[in-house]
Design a protein around this motif. Structure first.
Motif, PDB file in Angstrom:
ATOM      1  N   ALA A 124       6.038  -6.987   1.937  1.00  0.00           N
ATOM      2  CA  ALA A 124       5.195  -6.477   3.024  1.00  0.00           C
ATOM      3  C   ALA A 124       5.543  -5.038   3.366  1.00  0.00           C
ATOM      4  O   ALA A 124       4.656  -4.221   3.666  1.00  0.00           O
ATOM      5  CB  ALA A 124       5.359  -7.366   4.255  1.00  0.00           C
ATOM      6  N   ALA A 125       6.843  -4.703   3.331  1.00  0.00           N
ATOM      7  CA  ALA A 125       7.255  -3.346   3.670  1.00  0.00           C
ATOM      8  C   ALA A 125       6.684  -2.327   2.696  1.00  0.00           C
ATOM      9  O   ALA A 125       6.423  -1.170   3.062  1.00  0.00           O
ATOM     10  CB  ALA A 125       8.781  -3.250   3.688  1.00  0.00           C
ATOM     11  N   ASN A 126       6.468  -2.714   1.457  1.00  0.00           N
ATOM     12  CA  ASN A 126       6.002  -1.782   0.442  1.00  0.00           C
ATOM     13  C   ASN A 126       4.494  -1.803   0.255  1.00  0.00           C
ATOM     14  O   ASN A 126       3.927  -0.840  -0.266  1.00  0.00           O
ATOM     15  CB  ASN A 126       6.683  -2.083  -0.901  1.00  0.00           C
ATOM     16  N   HIS A 127       3.828  -2.874   0.642  1.00  0.00           N
ATOM     17  CA  HIS A 127       2.397  -2.997   0.388  1.00  0.00           C
ATOM     18  C   HIS A 127       1.545  -2.885   1.641  1.00  0.00           C
ATOM     19  O   HIS A 127       0.342  -2.610   1.546  1.00  0.00           O
ATOM     20  CB  HIS A 127       2.101  -4.315  -0.321  1.00  0.00           C
ATOM     21  N   TYR A 128       2.137  -3.132   2.824  1.00  0.00           N
ATOM     22  CA  TYR A 128       1.333  -3.134   4.041  1.00  0.00           C
ATOM     23  C   TYR A 128       1.793  -2.091   5.053  1.00  0.00           C
ATOM     24  O   TYR A 128       1.190  -1.946   6.107  1.00  0.00           O
ATOM     25  CB  TYR A 128       1.387  -4.516   4.711  1.00  0.00           C
ATOM     26  N   MET A 129       2.872  -1.371   4.764  1.00  0.00           N
ATOM     27  CA  MET A 129       3.398  -0.388   5.699  1.00  0.00           C
ATOM     28  C   MET A 129       3.523   0.967   4.996  1.00  0.00           C
ATOM     29  O   MET A 129       3.559   1.043   3.763  1.00  0.00           O
ATOM     30  CB  MET A 129       4.767  -0.825   6.242  1.00  0.00           C
ATOM     31  N   VAL A 130       3.619   2.000   5.774  1.00  0.00           N
ATOM     32  CA  VAL A 130       3.749   3.347   5.229  1.00  0.00           C
ATOM     33  C   VAL A 130       5.124   3.493   4.609  1.00  0.00           C
ATOM     34  O   VAL A 130       6.147   3.299   5.282  1.00  0.00           O
ATOM     35  CB  VAL A 130       3.548   4.413   6.327  1.00  0.00           C
ATOM     36  N   SER A 131       5.166   3.771   3.304  1.00  0.00           N
ATOM     37  CA  SER A 131       6.447   3.869   2.615  1.00  0.00           C
ATOM     38  C   SER A 131       7.233   5.061   3.119  1.00  0.00           C
ATOM     39  O   SER A 131       6.677   6.112   3.437  1.00  0.00           O
ATOM     40  CB  SER A 131       6.226   3.991   1.097  1.00  0.00           C
ATOM     41  N   GLY A 132       8.546   4.892   3.159  1.00  0.00           N
ATOM     42  CA  GLY A 132       9.443   5.960   3.566  1.00  0.00           C
ATOM     43  C   GLY A 132       9.610   6.050   5.068  1.00  0.00           C
ATOM     44  O   GLY A 132      10.460   6.791   5.553  1.00  0.00           O
ATOM     45  N   GLY A 133       8.816   5.301   5.837  1.00  0.00           N
ATOM     46  CA  GLY A 133       8.933   5.339   7.282  1.00  0.00           C
ATOM     47  C   GLY A 133      10.087   4.504   7.784  1.00  0.00           C
ATOM     48  O   GLY A 133      10.592   3.621   7.086  1.00  0.00           O
ATOM     49  N   GLY A 134      10.457   4.728   9.031  1.00  0.00           N
ATOM     50  CA  GLY A 134      11.549   3.971   9.625  1.00  0.00           C
ATOM     51  C   GLY A 134      11.260   2.491   9.716  1.00  0.00           C
ATOM     52  O   GLY A 134      12.070   1.666   9.283  1.00  0.00           O
ATOM     53  N   PRO A 135      10.104   2.068  10.273  1.00  0.00           N
ATOM     54  CA  PRO A 135       9.808   0.630  10.350  1.00  0.00           C
ATOM     55  C   PRO A 135       9.780  -0.047   8.985  1.00  0.00           C
ATOM     56  O   PRO A 135      10.269  -1.154   8.822  1.00  0.00           O
ATOM     57  CB  PRO A 135       8.442   0.593  11.029  1.00  0.00           C
ATOM     58  N   ALA A 136       9.190   0.610   8.002  1.00  0.00           N
ATOM     59  CA  ALA A 136       9.113   0.017   6.666  1.00  0.00           C
ATOM     60  C   ALA A 136      10.505  -0.184   6.088  1.00  0.00           C
ATOM     61  O   ALA A 136      10.806  -1.218   5.489  1.00  0.00           O
ATOM     62  CB  ALA A 136       8.270   0.897   5.742  1.00  0.00           C
ATOM     63  N   SER A 137      11.361   0.812   6.270  1.00  0.00           N
ATOM     64  CA  SER A 137      12.722   0.693   5.751  1.00  0.00           C
ATOM     65  C   SER A 137      13.481  -0.422   6.452  1.00  0.00           C
ATOM     66  O   SER A 137      14.223  -1.178   5.826  1.00  0.00           O
ATOM     67  CB  SER A 137      13.457   2.018   5.934  1.00  0.00           C
ATOM     68  N   THR A 138      13.274  -0.548   7.771  1.00  0.00           N
ATOM     69  CA  THR A 138      13.950  -1.612   8.520  1.00  0.00           C
ATOM     70  C   THR A 138      13.499  -2.992   8.048  1.00  0.00           C
ATOM     71  O   THR A 138      14.310  -3.907   7.853  1.00  0.00           O
ATOM     72  CB  THR A 138      13.667  -1.453  10.021  1.00  0.00           C
ATOM     73  N   VAL A 139      12.200  -3.167   7.862  1.00  0.00           N
ATOM     74  CA  VAL A 139      11.680  -4.459   7.390  1.00  0.00           C
ATOM     75  C   VAL A 139      12.213  -4.757   5.995  1.00  0.00           C
ATOM     76  O   VAL A 139      12.584  -5.894   5.674  1.00  0.00           O
ATOM     77  CB  VAL A 139      10.135  -4.436   7.401  1.00  0.00           C
ATOM     78  N   GLU A 140      12.254  -3.747   5.145  1.00  0.00           N
ATOM     79  CA  GLU A 140      12.747  -3.926   3.777  1.00  0.00           C
ATOM     80  C   GLU A 140      14.209  -4.355   3.763  1.00  0.00           C
ATOM     81  O   GLU A 140      14.590  -5.273   3.045  1.00  0.00           O
ATOM     82  CB  GLU A 140      12.562  -2.618   3.011  1.00  0.00           C
ATOM     83  N   ARG A 141      15.030  -3.671   4.588  1.00  0.00           N
ATOM     84  CA  ARG A 141      16.451  -4.030   4.654  1.00  0.00           C
ATOM     85  C   ARG A 141      16.641  -5.426   5.243  1.00  0.00           C
ATOM     86  O   ARG A 141      17.516  -6.181   4.816  1.00  0.00           O
ATOM     87  CB  ARG A 141      17.213  -3.007   5.509  1.00  0.00           C
TER      88      ARG A 141
END
Length: 635
Positions: free
Chosen positions: A544-561
């Motif tokens: 979801a972090a890579n396909h539904y959120m803006v890559s490289g952003g803070g929220p996306a990175s947090t969800v990915e981690r």
């Protein structure tokens, strides 16, 4: 029974041992041993002094001449030394072994030790044998126990099911390994024995010996005389055949090599049993006469014990007394049930039971064990296939275009691999259901229970079915996404092949051993399915972090981690079971997976969980193959 306390009653007979648990709300259950309601009382002592009880003891007696086999321990409880070759053991220690196995199974069901324990004893036992039985119970880890005479226990059950008036008398004929006939008076304070007669040579043990002798002409060994291993093979076959003939007119009995199988007719066994039932009838009539009563003065006459299941027994006793004879419900466990005061409904009959005790054996638990990984697998597969809608220009191509072109988007291969693995895990969690529909012995000749053969076959079938579903995932995804098959099939099979091979080996070895763990197959093979939840959820978050959120952003990175962190938790939960080990293992694994979480490393994250699940099954295989006694412990 104090509020909130569980009660355990054990009837350690000369042939079988039965046990009943009563919960604080009055519901009760019969303890099961390898899916049987009774445990064989037989004990085998190995040359190194270690003992096994139940069907394992019969298998050891059939397989080896080394060691000491005691088919009826309670009959030798007064002996200070029972010897065979270099093996010597006290009678109390031999009696303690089946009690120890009951204590282990009861402890696993209840979730801890039981303080309210009752032991059934024959009415004719005096203070010495009663004291020795208490010692055996103490050595088995049962602590302080209360002794209940067997006829009193049966009378209590009769009274609970159909009240007996105060001042009335009843007769109880117990057809177990021997025969005991008792007349009891129902007083204000309960039942008391008025007269009791017994004959240890006129019961089920004698019938087993007669059936075994008729199969091959061998004679039972004398006390202290080593038996021909063929004799124990015949005895085991006779016991199994006698059980089957209660519902069939004829059975095929496997004979010791090189003899061919033989057919045993129900009429033959009934003819051999007739003198024993006649003897039981005489004892019952004599017990009534010894109580200065006439059969017509009895408020009721009842049959209990394993032999009471044969209708010819009731006919013989009834003809002698000249009145109707009633067989108590579940006669083989009637004494244990009566001693436990199990008068309420069976556990599961309309009300809830203690979760900690029943959850391992609940149909709901088995269903969840399949549904949880299955739902996780389905969610991961759907998310993996949804890439077609997120990038339609890559997958929806005009007719006549090159449909073998590789998509330019970054595929979450770890998601596909984890979906395939969870599909296989779901199948393995349903191995018991698959094993239940297999043939009784799957073509394997065994003189004892074939439950292990069924379970082993279920594991093999589950592994094959799960691998097929994984391959179907890969092929289906390739067709749906209009992409080359190679990568899809490679990820589908590489993530399931190690586990599938280990599961097949475990199933084959379990069937070859043909023995069940003391805790039962469902507990011993209870994979921690809760580990699949954080693993699947973590992989979905990474996607979801890579396909539904803006890559490289803070929220996306947090969800990915966070997704990587959850995958590490699931890996640790699958890898080890003890809580302390989990605390030690989960933290570094979660930190590692959180640090490497990325759409390009999902294959590595999936491989971590695949390795953990495979290692869990390797532990099962290791214990089957190399542990000195894997059936006595739960690793």
């Amino acid at each position: 029974m104090p509020p909130g306390e569980v009660r355990l009653a054990i009837d350690c007979g000369s042939v079988t041992t039965a046990a009943v648990l009563v919960w604080p709300d009055g519901q009760w259950q019969v303890l099961r041993f390898d899916d049987r309601p009774v445990l064989s009382s037989a004990v085998f002592v190995r040359p190194n002094g270690r003992m096994v009880a139940g069907e394992d003891a019969w298998q050891q007696a059939v397989a080896t001449v080394e060691g000491l086999f005691v088919p009826s321990p309670v009959r030798r409880i007064r002996e200070e030394a029972i010897s065979s070759g270099a093996v010597t053991v006290a009678g109390v220690d031999v009696v303690a072994e089946p009690l120890r196995q009951v204590a282990q199974v009861a402890g696993l069901v209840v979730g801890g030790p039981i303080s309210d324990v009752r032991l059934v004893v024959p009415a004719g036992w005096g203070p010495r044998r009663s004291m020795l039985l208490r010692q055996a119970a103490h050595r088995a880890g049962l602590g302080m126990v209360r002794l209940v005479p067997a006829p009193v226990a049966v009378a209590n059950l009769v009274h609970a099911l159909s009240p007996v008036p105060v001042g009335a008398n009843i007769a109880v004929c117990d057809l177990g390994g021997g025969v005991a006939a008792t007349v009891l008076h129902h007083g204000v304070d309960g039942f008391e024995v008025v007269s009791s007669l017994e004959d240890p040579t006129a019961g089920g043990l004698q019938l087993d010996e007669q059936v075994a002798a008729s199969l091959d002409g061998l004679s039972p060994p004398g006390r202290g005389t080593p038996a021909d291993p063929r004799w124990w093979t015949l005895m085991a076959a006779a016991r199994t055949a006698k059980e089957q003939l209660s519902a069939q007119s004829a059975v095929t009995v496997s004979m010791p090599p090189p003899q061919p199988p033989t057919v045993l007719m129900a009429a033959t066994v009934q003819a051999q049993a007739r003198p024993l039932w006649d003897r039981a009838a005489v004892l019952t009539a004599d017990a009534v006469e010894a109580a200065n009563l006439q059969p017509a003065q009895l408020a009721g006459a009842y049959l209990a014990g394993g032999g009471a299941a044969m209708p010819q027994a009731a006919q013989a006793v009834g003809a002698r007394l000249g009145r109707a004879i009633h067989t108590v419900p579940d006669p083989g466990v009637a004494a244990a049930r009566g001693a436990a005061g199990a008068a309420g409904p069976p556990a599961g009959a309309g009300t809830l039971w203690p979760v900690t005790a029943w959850l391992p054996d609940l149909p709901l638990r088995r269903l969840l064990g399949v549904l949880v990984p299955a739902l996780g697998s389905a969610a991961l597969l759907i998310e993996f296939l949804s890439v077609r809608f997120r990038y339609p220009e890559e997958f929806v191509r005009p007719v006549g275009s090159d449909r073998a072109q590789t998509p330019a988007v970054v595929m979450n291969w770890g998601e596909l691999g984890l979906a395939c693995l969870l599909a296989l895990v779901a199948c393995l969690c349903g191995a018991a259901v698959l094993g239940a529909v297999l043939p009784a012995n799957a073509g394997v000749r065994r003189p004892v229970s074939s439950e292990a053969v069924r379970m082993g076959g279920g594991l093999v079938v589950a592994a094959i079915l799960g691998s097929f579903i994984a391959a179907l995932y890969g092929v289906g995804a390739s067709v749906y996404l209009v992409a080359p098959l190679e990568s899809f099939l490679r990820w589908a099979l590489l993530c399931t092949l190690p586990l599938g091979v280990v599961a097949v080996c475990t199933g084959v070895l379990a069937a070859a051993r043909s023995r069940a763990p003391a805790a039962g197959w469902h507990h011993w093979l209870g994979f921690p399915v809760l580990s699949t939840i954080p693993a699947a959820a973590g992989m979905l978050l990474v996607s979801a972090a890579n396909h539904y959120m803006v890559s490289g952003g803070g929220p996306a990175s947090t969800v990915e981690r966070t997704g990587g962190f959850l995958i590490g938790i699931g890996t640790g939960l699958a890898l080890v079971r003890p809580l302390l080990y989990r605390l030690v293992v989960v933290a570094p694994l979660a930190a590692l997976s959180m640090a490497m979480a990325d759409i390009h490393t999902t294959g590595i994250l999936a491989a971590l969980y695949v390795a953990a699940v495979t290692c869990w099954w390797l532990q099962r295989l290791w214990h089957l193959r190399f542990h000195p006694d894997p059936w006595a412990t739960d690793a």
